[in-house]
Enzyme design. Sequence first.
Site, PDB file in Angstrom:
ATOM      1  N   LYS A  18      -2.404 -38.263 116.842  1.00 46.20           N
ATOM      2  CA  LYS A  18      -1.199 -38.910 117.376  1.00 46.20           C
ATOM      3  C   LYS A  18      -1.339 -40.439 117.369  1.00 46.20           C
ATOM      4  O   LYS A  18      -0.398 -41.151 117.046  1.00 46.20           O
ATOM      5  CB  LYS A  18      -0.919 -38.442 118.825  1.00 46.20           C
ATOM      6  CG  LYS A  18      -0.742 -36.938 118.967  1.00 46.20           C
ATOM      7  CD  LYS A  18      -0.309 -36.538 120.374  1.00 46.20           C
ATOM      8  CE  LYS A  18      -1.274 -36.899 121.492  1.00 46.20           C
ATOM      9  NZ  LYS A  18      -2.600 -36.246 121.398  1.00 46.20           N
ATOM     10  N   ARG A  93       2.935 -35.224 129.407  1.00 47.40           N
ATOM     11  CA  ARG A  93       1.958 -34.163 129.153  1.00 47.40           C
ATOM     12  C   ARG A  93       2.242 -32.936 130.022  1.00 47.40           C
ATOM     13  O   ARG A  93       1.581 -31.920 129.862  1.00 47.40           O
ATOM     14  CB  ARG A  93       0.565 -34.673 129.492  1.00 47.40           C
ATOM     15  CG  ARG A  93      -0.258 -35.114 128.284  1.00 47.40           C
ATOM     16  CD  ARG A  93      -1.591 -35.510 128.812  1.00 47.40           C
ATOM     17  NE  ARG A  93      -2.679 -35.620 127.909  1.00 47.40           N
ATOM     18  CZ  ARG A  93      -2.994 -36.666 127.174  1.00 47.40           C
ATOM     19  NH1 ARG A  93      -2.201 -37.699 127.120  1.00 47.40           N
ATOM     20  NH2 ARG A  93      -4.091 -36.690 126.479  1.00 47.40           N
ATOM     21  N   ARG A 132     -15.240 -38.672 116.102  1.00 49.55           N
ATOM     22  CA  ARG A 132     -14.443 -39.865 116.381  1.00 49.55           C
ATOM     23  C   ARG A 132     -15.286 -40.908 117.095  1.00 49.55           C
ATOM     24  O   ARG A 132     -16.036 -40.606 118.010  1.00 49.55           O
ATOM     25  CB  ARG A 132     -13.249 -39.471 117.256  1.00 49.55           C
ATOM     26  CG  ARG A 132     -12.384 -40.635 117.637  1.00 49.55           C
ATOM     27  CD  ARG A 132     -11.026 -40.193 118.059  1.00 49.55           C
ATOM     28  NE  ARG A 132     -10.987 -39.641 119.395  1.00 49.55           N
ATOM     29  CZ  ARG A 132      -9.869 -39.243 119.986  1.00 49.55           C
ATOM     30  NH1 ARG A 132      -8.730 -39.304 119.339  1.00 49.55           N
ATOM     31  NH2 ARG A 132      -9.901 -38.752 121.198  1.00 49.55           N
ATOM     32  N   ARG A 175     -10.434 -30.859 128.308  1.00 50.43           N
ATOM     33  CA  ARG A 175      -9.178 -31.444 127.810  1.00 50.43           C
ATOM     34  C   ARG A 175      -8.360 -30.419 127.036  1.00 50.43           C
ATOM     35  O   ARG A 175      -7.149 -30.362 127.144  1.00 50.43           O
ATOM     36  CB  ARG A 175      -9.483 -32.649 126.921  1.00 50.43           C
ATOM     37  CG  ARG A 175     -10.026 -33.819 127.715  1.00 50.43           C
ATOM     38  CD  ARG A 175     -10.609 -34.867 126.809  1.00 50.43           C
ATOM     39  NE  ARG A 175      -9.594 -35.647 126.131  1.00 50.43           N
ATOM     40  CZ  ARG A 175      -9.817 -36.339 125.014  1.00 50.43           C
ATOM     41  NH1 ARG A 175     -11.002 -36.327 124.450  1.00 50.43           N
ATOM     42  NH2 ARG A 175      -8.856 -37.050 124.474  1.00 50.43           N
TER      43      ARG A 175
HETATM   44  P1  AMP Z   1      -5.662 -39.562 125.498  1.00 54.12           P
HETATM   45  O1  AMP Z   1      -6.253 -40.828 124.990  1.00 54.12           O
HETATM   46  O2  AMP Z   1      -4.177 -39.489 125.322  1.00 54.12           O
HETATM   47  O3  AMP Z   1      -6.357 -38.333 124.970  1.00 54.12           O
HETATM   48  O4  AMP Z   1      -5.875 -39.568 127.091  1.00 54.12           O
HETATM   49  C1  AMP Z   1      -7.164 -39.690 127.650  1.00 54.12           C
HETATM   50  C2  AMP Z   1      -7.154 -39.157 129.052  1.00 54.12           C
HETATM   51  O5  AMP Z   1      -6.259 -39.922 129.865  1.00 54.12           O
HETATM   52  C3  AMP Z   1      -6.691 -37.716 129.219  1.00 54.12           C
HETATM   53  O6  AMP Z   1      -7.732 -36.790 128.967  1.00 54.12           O
HETATM   54  C4  AMP Z   1      -6.254 -37.719 130.675  1.00 54.12           C
HETATM   55  O7  AMP Z   1      -7.376 -37.713 131.532  1.00 54.12           O
HETATM   56  C5  AMP Z   1      -5.602 -39.084 130.823  1.00 54.12           C
HETATM   57  N1  AMP Z   1      -4.158 -39.064 130.502  1.00 54.12           N
HETATM   58  C6  AMP Z   1      -3.547 -39.675 129.448  1.00 54.12           C
HETATM   59  N2  AMP Z   1      -2.225 -39.473 129.457  1.00 54.12           N
HETATM   60  C7  AMP Z   1      -1.972 -38.710 130.541  1.00 54.12           C
HETATM   61  C8  AMP Z   1      -0.786 -38.143 131.086  1.00 54.12           C
HETATM   62  N3  AMP Z   1       0.412 -38.321 130.509  1.00 54.12           N
HETATM   63  N4  AMP Z   1      -0.904 -37.402 132.218  1.00 54.12           N
HETATM   64  C9  AMP Z   1      -2.100 -37.218 132.829  1.00 54.12           C
HETATM   65  N5  AMP Z   1      -3.253 -37.724 132.361  1.00 54.12           N
HETATM   66  C10 AMP Z   1      -3.212 -38.458 131.225  1.00 54.12           C
END
Ligand code: AMP
Length: 236
Positions: A18, A93, A132, A175
């Site tokens: 993404k 999310r 990554r 996750r």
């Molecule tokens: P990402 O980089 O999008 O994979 O996000 C990294 C981490 O940030 C996730 O594993 C969650 O802990 C937190 N996070 C990011 N976006 C959200 C969201 N919309 N709602 C809740 N936690 C989030």
Amino acid sequence: MYKQPKIVVFLGPPGAGKGTQAARLAAALELPSISTGEILRRECQSETERGRRLRTLLQAGKLVDNSQINEIMETRLAKKDCRDGCILDGFPRTVEQAVYLDRMLGKLNMPQPIVFNFVVSAAELIERLERRRQCPTCGRTYRVNEQAEGPMFCQNDHSLLILRADDQPSAIRVRMESYEENSAELVRYYSGANCHRIAAGQAPAKVTMELFNALGLGHLNRQKAASGGQWSVVTC
Ligand code: AMP
């Protein structure tokens, strides 16, 4: 000239690409790409109670509460650079966040989002996340080759690349579980004409082409092909 604002939402598990696609689309549409993960990772660096709490949650791969995320996004979406729209990578999310987003867009007189659901197999995702690496300074991500050895550095600013704490195998599992738990309901919430399924296991350039075609930006694909240009995949 008045431009109809465009809100693009990317749904998909961690590692689905993404972020890469959001950066390309943001450049093409001249809109900001907003990653809640990036915002939270920045907040994690502060030595406050909130920073420490967030750090613990993120390192464990757990979701941050809806109210905190909604508040962050309300502030972010009200900024001037979102006037013509934005690309949302990692938000919403949960259905609760999606309902909140609809309400915020209504208040801001913005249209409903165009949603892309990135679908990719679990095996492919785990392999991608383990390979990554990220630059802790500029946030750029890289995919390491199997043969790569020793420390690796960012091509932008020469910082030492790191394996994110939440890309460690134990956090990846949490996750993925959390994604599975929330995604079916969220995809159902968005099912309809404005939701597109994207086969995200394909090469990134193909995913970009699909995205652009779905958004009526096929001319950019043709321009890129005519110039012999490839979308770059950063590997090291
Ligand atoms: P990402 O980089 O999008 O994979 O996000 C990294 C981490 O940030 C996730 O594993 C969650 O802990 C937190 N996070 C990011 N976006 C959200 C969201 N919309 N709602 C809740 N936690 C989030």
